[in-house]
Design a protein around this motif. Structure first.
Motif, short mmCIF file in Angstrom:
data_model
loop_
_atom_site.label_atom_id
_atom_site.label_comp_id
_atom_site.label_asym_id
_atom_site.label_seq_id
_atom_site.Cartn_x
_atom_site.Cartn_y
_atom_site.Cartn_z
N TYR A 218 12.95 -25.38 74.33
CA TYR A 218 12.97 -24.99 75.74
C TYR A 218 14.13 -24.04 75.99
CZ TYR A 218 9.82 -28.82 77.17
OH TYR A 218 8.75 -29.67 77.35
N GLN B 92 9.90 -38.03 76.04
CA GLN B 92 10.39 -36.81 75.43
C GLN B 92 11.91 -36.86 75.51
OE1 GLN B 92 7.85 -33.57 76.29
NE2 GLN B 92 9.30 -32.00 75.69
N LYS C 238 2.14 -34.00 82.65
CA LYS C 238 1.47 -33.67 81.41
C LYS C 238 0.03 -33.30 81.74
CE LYS C 238 2.82 -35.80 77.70
NZ LYS C 238 3.06 -36.82 76.64
N TRP D 168 6.87 -28.43 84.21
CA TRP D 168 8.11 -28.88 84.85
C TRP D 168 8.27 -28.32 86.25
CZ3 TRP D 168 11.49 -32.28 82.47
CH2 TRP D 168 11.23 -32.54 81.12
N GLY D 169 8.73 -29.17 87.15
CA GLY D 169 9.18 -28.70 88.45
C GLY D 169 10.56 -28.07 88.31
N ASN E 35 4.77 -40.46 74.95
CA ASN E 35 5.03 -40.46 76.37
C ASN E 35 6.49 -40.31 76.73
OD1 ASN E 35 2.41 -40.58 77.23
ND2 ASN E 35 2.33 -42.79 77.12
N GLN F 31 0.47 -30.87 77.63
CA GLN F 31 1.66 -30.06 77.75
C GLN F 31 2.38 -30.43 79.03
OE1 GLN F 31 1.28 -25.85 76.90
NE2 GLN F 31 2.54 -25.35 78.66
N LEU F 32 3.71 -30.50 78.96
CA LEU F 32 4.51 -30.84 80.12
C LEU F 32 4.72 -29.62 81.00
CD1 LEU F 32 7.33 -33.31 78.99
CD2 LEU F 32 5.54 -33.71 80.66
N PHE G 34 9.81 -29.47 70.29
CA PHE G 34 9.66 -28.41 71.29
C PHE G 34 10.98 -27.67 71.45
CE2 PHE G 34 5.74 -30.30 72.80
CZ PHE G 34 5.92 -31.65 72.57
N SER H 18 14.85 -24.78 86.16
CA SER H 18 14.27 -25.85 85.38
C SER H 18 13.95 -25.38 83.97
CB SER H 18 13.01 -26.36 86.07
OG SER H 18 12.58 -27.57 85.47
N LEU H 19 13.27 -26.21 83.25
CA LEU H 19 13.00 -25.96 81.85
C LEU H 19 11.79 -25.06 81.66
CD1 LEU H 19 13.40 -29.67 80.83
CD2 LEU H 19 15.03 -27.87 80.33
N LEU I 256 9.25 -23.90 78.58
CA LEU I 256 8.87 -24.15 77.19
C LEU I 256 8.71 -22.83 76.45
CD1 LEU I 256 8.04 -26.25 75.02
CD2 LEU I 256 5.69 -25.98 75.83
N LEU J 272 14.25 -34.01 87.77
CA LEU J 272 13.15 -33.14 87.38
C LEU J 272 11.85 -33.94 87.33
CD1 LEU J 272 14.90 -31.37 84.36
CD2 LEU J 272 14.84 -30.61 86.72
N TYR K 81 12.89 -37.08 85.14
CA TYR K 81 14.06 -36.96 84.29
C TYR K 81 15.28 -36.74 85.17
CZ TYR K 81 11.47 -36.55 79.91
OH TYR K 81 10.69 -36.81 78.81
N PHE L 82 6.28 -37.62 84.81
CA PHE L 82 7.58 -38.05 84.32
C PHE L 82 8.66 -37.65 85.31
CE2 PHE L 82 6.34 -38.77 79.85
CZ PHE L 82 5.11 -38.15 79.84
#
Lengths: 115, 109
Positions: free
Chosen positions: A35, A104, B91, B99-100, A102, B96-97, A33, A42-43, A45, B87, B35, B33
């Protein structure tokens, strides 16, 4: 866990030029991926790059602006084309690994400044 | 639309406990998730929850309630090095993830 390296770590570029960012993984991974992370945010994609198929781009990102290559299971490149100051950001390569992808993992990022 | 909400910033004291909340509305759910991201560095994986309940991993624990669309990250015995952004990501049905925006945690001595 996958170990990811990116080149360059940072660059300062002129408006209108292009920069290619390389991402190298120490093991074979199916899903990679790209980003973007703008300061304090934040990220986001940009695209998913799977080996042997065209990259899948997210809304707001197009192949002409962000062409991606994925020649094998350990390597990918992202090009930021015809850059403008709005492209100044950190670009992160990421891979999905582990059971059912699960986990990343992220590369160290490329800090891009466009003048 | 898909949405993940978490507080923008929190402050806590060294040695204390802090809970960072995350609420989500996504099209489908295939795991949540957490992070950690230190300033200028890449995010690092902390935890993954797909079933309801609490997952404990050392000083960090993560909780999930799928019916409420809610998770929290609990950090115990806070250390100065825990100062970072946290973070939350979900999913969705397409794996697809989403994100906050992240929660910046400031630890004070």
């Amino acid at each position: 866990s996958a170990v990811i390296s990116q080149k360059p770590s940072r660059d300062i570029c002129q408006r209108g030029t292009s920069l290619t960012i390389q991402c190298q993984v120490d093991s074979q991974v199916t899903m990679m991926f790209w980003y973007r992370q703008q300061p304090g945010q934040s990220l986001t994609l940009i695209a998913t790059a799977n080996q042997g198929s065209e990259a899948t781009y997210e809304s707001g990102f197009v192949i002409d602006k962000f062409p991606i290559s994925r020649p094998n299971l350990t390597f990918s490149t992202l090009t930021v084309s015809n850059m403008s100051p709005e492209d100044s950001s950190i670009y992160l390569c990421s891979v999905a690994d582990g059971d059912e992808y699960n986990e990343q993992f992220f590369g160290p990022g490329t800090r891009l400044t466009v003048l | 639309g898909q949405n993940i909400d978490q507080p923008t910033e929190m402050t806590a004291t060294e040695g204390a406990i802090v809970q960072i909340n995350c609420t989500y509305q996504t099209s489908g759910f295939n795991g949540l998730f957490w992070y950690q991201q230190h300033a200028g560095e890449a995010p690092t994986f902390l935890s993954y929850n797909v079933l309801d309940g609490l997952e404990e991993k050392g000083r960090f624990s993560s909780f999930l309630s799928r019916s409420k669309g809610y998770s929290y990250l609990l950090l115990k015995e806070l250390q100065m090095k825990d100062s970072a952004s946290y973070l939350c990501a979900v999913k969705d049905s397409n794996y697809q993830l989403i994100w906050g925006a992240g929660t910046k945690l400031i630890i004070k001595p």
